[in-house]
Write a protein that holds these residues in place. Sequence first.
Motif, PDB file in Angstrom:
ATOM      1  N   ASP A   1       6.785  -6.458  -9.299  1.00  0.00           N
ATOM      2  CA  ASP A   1       7.925  -5.541  -9.304  1.00  0.00           C
ATOM      3  C   ASP A   1       8.725  -5.635 -10.605  1.00  0.00           C
ATOM      4  O   ASP A   1       9.360  -4.661 -11.023  1.00  0.00           O
TER       5      ASP A   1
ATOM      6  N   GLU B   1      -5.272  -1.367  -3.227  1.00  0.00           N
ATOM      7  CA  GLU B   1      -3.934  -0.947  -2.813  1.00  0.00           C
ATOM      8  C   GLU B   1      -2.867  -1.591  -3.701  1.00  0.00           C
ATOM      9  O   GLU B   1      -1.902  -0.934  -4.110  1.00  0.00           O
ATOM     10  N   LYS B   2      -3.047  -2.869  -4.012  1.00  0.00           N
ATOM     11  CA  LYS B   2      -2.081  -3.557  -4.876  1.00  0.00           C
ATOM     12  C   LYS B   2      -2.141  -2.992  -6.291  1.00  0.00           C
ATOM     13  O   LYS B   2      -1.110  -2.835  -6.955  1.00  0.00           O
TER      14      LYS B   2
ATOM     15  N   ASP C   1      -0.148   0.091  -6.434  1.00  0.00           N
ATOM     16  CA  ASP C   1       1.284  -0.222  -6.491  1.00  0.00           C
ATOM     17  C   ASP C   1       1.705  -0.589  -7.911  1.00  0.00           C
ATOM     18  O   ASP C   1       2.785  -0.202  -8.375  1.00  0.00           O
TER      19      ASP C   1
ATOM     20  N   LYS D   1       1.958   2.438  -9.995  1.00  0.00           N
ATOM     21  CA  LYS D   1       3.185   3.164  -9.681  1.00  0.00           C
ATOM     22  C   LYS D   1       4.370   2.561 -10.429  1.00  0.00           C
ATOM     23  O   LYS D   1       5.204   3.274 -10.992  1.00  0.00           O
ATOM     24  N   LEU D   2       4.444   1.228 -10.449  1.00  0.00           N
ATOM     25  CA  LEU D   2       5.524   0.540 -11.151  1.00  0.00           C
ATOM     26  C   LEU D   2       5.457   0.775 -12.657  1.00  0.00           C
ATOM     27  O   LEU D   2       6.484   0.845 -13.332  1.00  0.00           O
TER      28      LEU D   2
ATOM     29  N   TYR E   1      -1.059   6.986 -11.007  1.00  0.00           N
ATOM     30  CA  TYR E   1      -0.830   6.715  -9.585  1.00  0.00           C
ATOM     31  C   TYR E   1      -0.815   8.013  -8.783  1.00  0.00           C
ATOM     32  O   TYR E   1      -1.499   8.138  -7.759  1.00  0.00           O
TER      33      TYR E   1
ATOM     34  N   THR F   1      -3.743   9.146  -6.014  1.00  0.00           N
ATOM     35  CA  THR F   1      -3.354   9.264  -4.608  1.00  0.00           C
ATOM     36  C   THR F   1      -3.504  10.702  -4.111  1.00  0.00           C
ATOM     37  O   THR F   1      -3.896  10.923  -2.962  1.00  0.00           O
TER      38      THR F   1
END
Length: 209
Positions: free
Chosen positions: A26, A146-147, A150, A153-154, A160, A164
Amino acid sequence: MPKISSTKFGHLTDPELVQLIQQNQDYLGEVYKRCKTYSVQFMRKMTNGSKSDYELDDVFHDAILVLYEKIIAGNFELTASFQTYLNSVCRFQLLNKLGKEKGYSDYEEHLDKDEDEENPMSYKSTITDTLDEVEDPKKSQFTAIEKALDIMKLAGGHCYELLTLFWYHKKSMNELTQYFGYSNSDNTKNQKARCQKRLEKIAFNELNN
């Protein structure tokens, strides 16, 4: 000189962020917020405005992911600021991109071949267009993918959303071309392939951590 970030984690130094990113992806978003504006300005000057902001954003997005891959590899040492490091990666990628546009495709093919041979999590065999091979959420590969999504996306950029929309919302190439404003469906396919390959690299790193 770049301004000190006014974001939530603006008090953290770059070396501190490296350690935090190793524990929690994050924090990658903080690097994105700190460095994007100056990196895009740097690239705009470098290309004399010949590249669109959309293209420059894409290059910066890739640079952020390169940085993340280096950090989670475990032996990364930041010898300059994040800004300097990312500007350097962006410069290299832009020069490489400009070279390919002039017809140096042999280098690109050789580079892609080497990367695939070194990576046992094969792009073609592990991440398919439909994710049929990793549908079971209990599988480690599915979790890694999946990770990786993520993390994409960050990191910002369009990968991303593109992946998707294609995988989970079953959008066609024509629909994606219109949605993202690409020039044609072939360009969209190339963008998806590049994003998918980047996803595979991140997922491979996650599987080996």
